[in-house]
Structures are given as C-alpha cells and as structure tokens.
Scaffold this motif. Structure first.
Motif, PDB file in Angstrom:
ATOM      1  N   GLN A 191      -4.300   1.751   0.581  1.00 38.95           N
ATOM      2  CA  GLN A 191      -3.260   1.385  -0.379  1.00 38.95           C
ATOM      3  C   GLN A 191      -2.447   0.233   0.200  1.00 38.95           C
ATOM      4  OE1 GLN A 191      -1.109   5.054  -1.054  1.00 38.95           O
ATOM      5  NE2 GLN A 191      -2.365   5.543  -2.844  1.00 38.95           N
ATOM      6  N   THR A 192      -2.429  -0.878  -0.514  1.00 37.22           N
ATOM      7  CA  THR A 192      -1.784  -2.077   0.023  1.00 37.22           C
ATOM      8  C   THR A 192      -0.788  -2.671  -0.959  1.00 37.22           C
ATOM      9  OG1 THR A 192      -3.586  -3.490  -0.804  1.00 37.22           O
ATOM     10  CG2 THR A 192      -3.778  -2.668   1.453  1.00 37.22           C
ATOM     11  N   LYS A 193       0.137  -3.412  -0.399  1.00 39.39           N
ATOM     12  CA  LYS A 193       1.041  -4.256  -1.178  1.00 39.39           C
ATOM     13  C   LYS A 193       0.988  -5.655  -0.580  1.00 39.39           C
ATOM     14  CE  LYS A 193       4.273  -0.659  -2.646  1.00 39.39           C
ATOM     15  NZ  LYS A 193       5.698  -0.205  -2.671  1.00 39.39           N
TER      16      LYS A 193
ATOM     17  N   LYS B 209       2.928   2.722   9.087  1.00 31.02           N
ATOM     18  CA  LYS B 209       2.849   2.345   7.675  1.00 31.02           C
ATOM     19  C   LYS B 209       3.724   1.131   7.385  1.00 31.02           C
ATOM     20  CE  LYS B 209       1.772   6.897   5.754  1.00 31.02           C
ATOM     21  NZ  LYS B 209       2.185   7.933   4.777  1.00 31.02           N
ATOM     22  N   GLY B 210       3.207   0.266   6.555  1.00 29.28           N
ATOM     23  CA  GLY B 210       3.929  -0.949   6.201  1.00 29.28           C
ATOM     24  C   GLY B 210       3.508  -2.156   7.022  1.00 29.28           C
ATOM     25  N   SER B 211       2.737  -1.928   8.085  1.00 20.15           N
ATOM     26  CA  SER B 211       2.244  -3.042   8.890  1.00 20.15           C
ATOM     27  C   SER B 211       1.179  -3.805   8.098  1.00 20.15           C
ATOM     28  CB  SER B 211       1.685  -2.541  10.212  1.00 20.15           C
ATOM     29  OG  SER B 211       0.715  -1.533   9.983  1.00 20.15           O
ATOM     30  N   TYR B 212       0.833  -4.987   8.563  1.00 23.35           N
ATOM     31  CA  TYR B 212       0.002  -5.837   7.716  1.00 23.35           C
ATOM     32  C   TYR B 212      -1.137  -6.509   8.482  1.00 23.35           C
ATOM     33  CZ  TYR B 212       2.502  -9.827   9.733  1.00 23.35           C
ATOM     34  OH  TYR B 212       3.011 -10.758  10.595  1.00 23.35           O
TER      35      TYR B 212
ATOM     36  N   HIS C 243       0.039  -5.419   3.291  1.00 30.09           N
ATOM     37  CA  HIS C 243       0.754  -4.353   3.973  1.00 30.09           C
ATOM     38  C   HIS C 243       0.119  -3.020   3.574  1.00 30.09           C
ATOM     39  CE1 HIS C 243       4.311  -6.750   5.391  1.00 30.09           C
ATOM     40  NE2 HIS C 243       3.806  -7.564   4.467  1.00 30.09           N
ATOM     41  N   TYR C 244      -0.223  -2.205   4.559  1.00 27.51           N
ATOM     42  CA  TYR C 244      -0.920  -0.941   4.323  1.00 27.51           C
ATOM     43  C   TYR C 244       0.070   0.217   4.343  1.00 27.51           C
ATOM     44  CZ  TYR C 244      -5.379  -3.333   4.848  1.00 27.51           C
ATOM     45  OH  TYR C 244      -6.452  -4.175   4.669  1.00 27.51           O
ATOM     46  N   TYR C 245       0.000   1.064   3.291  1.00 21.35           N
ATOM     47  CA  TYR C 245       0.947   2.173   3.151  1.00 21.35           C
ATOM     48  C   TYR C 245       0.274   3.535   3.055  1.00 21.35           C
ATOM     49  CZ  TYR C 245       4.676  -1.211   2.548  1.00 21.35           C
ATOM     50  OH  TYR C 245       5.576  -2.217   2.763  1.00 21.35           O
ATOM     51  N   SER C 246      -1.035   3.611   3.034  1.00 19.66           N
ATOM     52  CA  SER C 246      -1.707   4.903   2.961  1.00 19.66           C
ATOM     53  C   SER C 246      -1.804   5.532   4.346  1.00 19.66           C
ATOM     54  CB  SER C 246      -3.104   4.757   2.341  1.00 19.66           C
ATOM     55  OG  SER C 246      -3.804   3.685   2.927  1.00 19.66           O
ATOM     56  N   SER C 247      -1.889   6.859   4.374  1.00 25.15           N
ATOM     57  CA  SER C 247      -2.003   7.570   5.644  1.00 25.15           C
ATOM     58  C   SER C 247      -3.326   7.278   6.326  1.00 25.15           C
ATOM     59  CB  SER C 247      -1.866   9.076   5.421  1.00 25.15           C
ATOM     60  OG  SER C 247      -0.609   9.392   4.876  1.00 25.15           O
TER      61      SER C 247
END
Length: 296
Positions: free
Chosen positions: A54-56, A12-15, A63-67
């Motif tokens: 879910q991204t930021k 998680k958090g990778s982009y 950056h992807y934060y969803s499971s």
C-alpha cells in the motif's frame, strides 16, 4: 517457478524512488555473490517485480504504509531460487532505500496453464533495447502497435531461449510464431488523459549507468506454449535479470493462486485474516495510470 517473498515493514511511511528496480537489482546481486556459489554469479535466467504494497505518492517517491510488502521472484531453476532465498533469510534486516524490512515468509504461485495466446500485464517495465555505452538508442520511443516493437521482443526472447540450452535446435526452429499485440484501447485512453505508459529508467551494468525506455501496458502474446512459459518465468525483453519485463496474467482462473513455500522466519506469526491487508501483485488501474507515460 514464481515465489512471493513477503517482508514486514518496520518503518511505515518510508519511501523508495518511483523507479527502484536498480535498488532491488543491487540488493539481489549482493546476495547472490555473498552466498559464494560461483555458478550463480552471472546467472541471468531469473526475474523480479517491483516492491508491492500500500503506497502513497509524494515528490520523494512511493511511501509504503502496509504492514507487509511483497517482492515476486521467478526462475526456471528451483536450485537458484532456493539459493537466493537462503541468502535473504540469512539477512535479519534488509535496508532498501529508506525502507527497513524483515523477511517473513514465502509463497509459491500455482502455475497457470498457458495457451498459445495469453493476455499479460507488466508488473515491472518492459525494455526493448540494450544500448551501447554513451548512446541514445536505448531511450528511443517505439510505438507498441508497430512491427518493430514485436520484432525486437521476438529477437531478444529467441536469443535468450537459445542461450539457455534448454531447447533442441528443432524446438527453436518451431518457435517462429510470435506476435505482441498491445491493448491500444488502454494506451489511447492514457494518451487522451495526457498520462504516460513509457518512461526513461536507469540501469546499472558492470557499474556503468545506462538509460533505457521502459513500457508498462497490457498486451496479448501469441506464441508457442514453451515460449509463453519462458517469458512468464524468466521475463520478456531486455535486462530481465535487472528486474525489467516481469509479467502477470491479466486474468486468473478461480481458486487459490498461491500455497505456502518452505522459507519462513522462525517465530513469525501470520496475521489473522481480519488483520491482514491484501496486497496486489498486478498493478491496479490507478497504479497503472500513475506509472504510465506517453512518448516524450
């Protein structure tokens, strides 16, 4: 048929870059060749979305934060689709950009009833022109409310339909009614906010890099139901097999949109409803604004 391929995200958090269709295209092409069925090596009648989750946003990209993250795949051919999915699930770990993914399960979308007019949204950019090598024509801005915009989409759609061999000459002659009408309220709102709905994208074909202009906007398509079905399953515009021109309906009838499809990783345990994060396929308003652009 349209299938949602769901991956679990292990870091998680990778982009990924903002415009990552070429990364997905290279990944899918590699799987198609790896499987060894030569009849599919140059098969172009399929389409796919961007990677949804879910991204930021940062300067690096999304950056992807969803499971879980989702890729929508679409084709008229169930044989091709199953062949491609077999290769995906034979791959224990998938690396896309900086993302580490594991294929988990698939869902098939319930086919909607398409009318002679349907409002669509773009879930990947819409490209109008296939450029020649070392020319600028593919980057030219064409106003969405111009006749040229609709005419280019008409010509490319009818050409692809004819090449498919799925339609009789009599059917092809009957497909002369075709018009794309953009939602200019949406487009003008973005212009007023100095946000963009069209931008330049990189496309790689036969190891050659091309630059093309892609558009992300809602529009209504007026055409025969057979034409509507073709673009809904095979994409609209140019480079559809490279992940451009994937559409979704702007509104869906009530009821379940998907059902379980046959591909699933052995041992995968679905998330409980209160633990599972809903993932949008169609872009949200904020995503649409985020990925939008006015002409250069």
């Amino acid at each position: 048929m349209r299938v949602r391929l769901i991956f679990s995200l292990k870091n998680k958090g990778s982009y990924l870059p903002f415009h990552h269709q070429y990364i997905l295209a290279q990944f899918l092409k590699g799987l198609i060749v790896k499987g060894g069925r030569e009849e599919f090596y140059n098969y172009n009648f399929f389409n796919f979305s961007g990677l949804k989750g879910q991204t930021k946003v940062s300067r690096s990209g999304l950056h992807y934060y969803s499971s879980l993250v989702t890729l929508v795949l679409s084709s008229q051919s169930e044989d091709f689709m199953d062949y491609l999915l077999e290769q995906v699930f034979a791959t224990p770990k998938v690396e896309l950009g900086n993302l580490i993914l594991v294929p988990e399960y698939t869902e098939i979308e319930v086919e909607p009833v398409l009318e002679t007019s349907n409002k669509f949204v773009c879930i990947s950019p819409l490209v109008l022109i296939i450029p020649a090598f070392n020319e600028e024509a593919g980057k030219r801005f064409i106003s969405p409310d111009s006749d040229e915009f609709s005419d280019l989409l008409y010509e490319s759609t009818l050409t692809r339909m004819e090449r498919s061999g799925w339609y009789t000459p009599e059917q092809m002659e009957s497909f002369f009614k075709f018009q794309v009408v953009p939602d200019m309220v949406y487009v003008n709102k973005l212009k007023e906010q100095q946000k963009k709905f069209a931008r330049i994208y990189a496309v790689y074909d036969m190891d050659v890099k091309y630059e093309v202009r892609g558009y992300t906007l809602p529009f209504t398509l007026y055409a025969a139901p057979e034409v509507q079905d073709f673009v809904f399953k095979c994409g609209l515009g140019a480079f559809t097999h490279k992940g451009f021109g994937m559409l979704d309906l702007a509104t869906h009838p009530p009821g379940a949109r998907t059902k379980t499809y046959k591909f699933k990783r052995e041992g995968f345990v679905p998330y409980k409803p209160n633990e599972r994060v809903r993932q949008n396929v169609a872009p949200t308003e904020s995503e649409g604004e985020e990925n939008s652009e006015t002409e250069d």
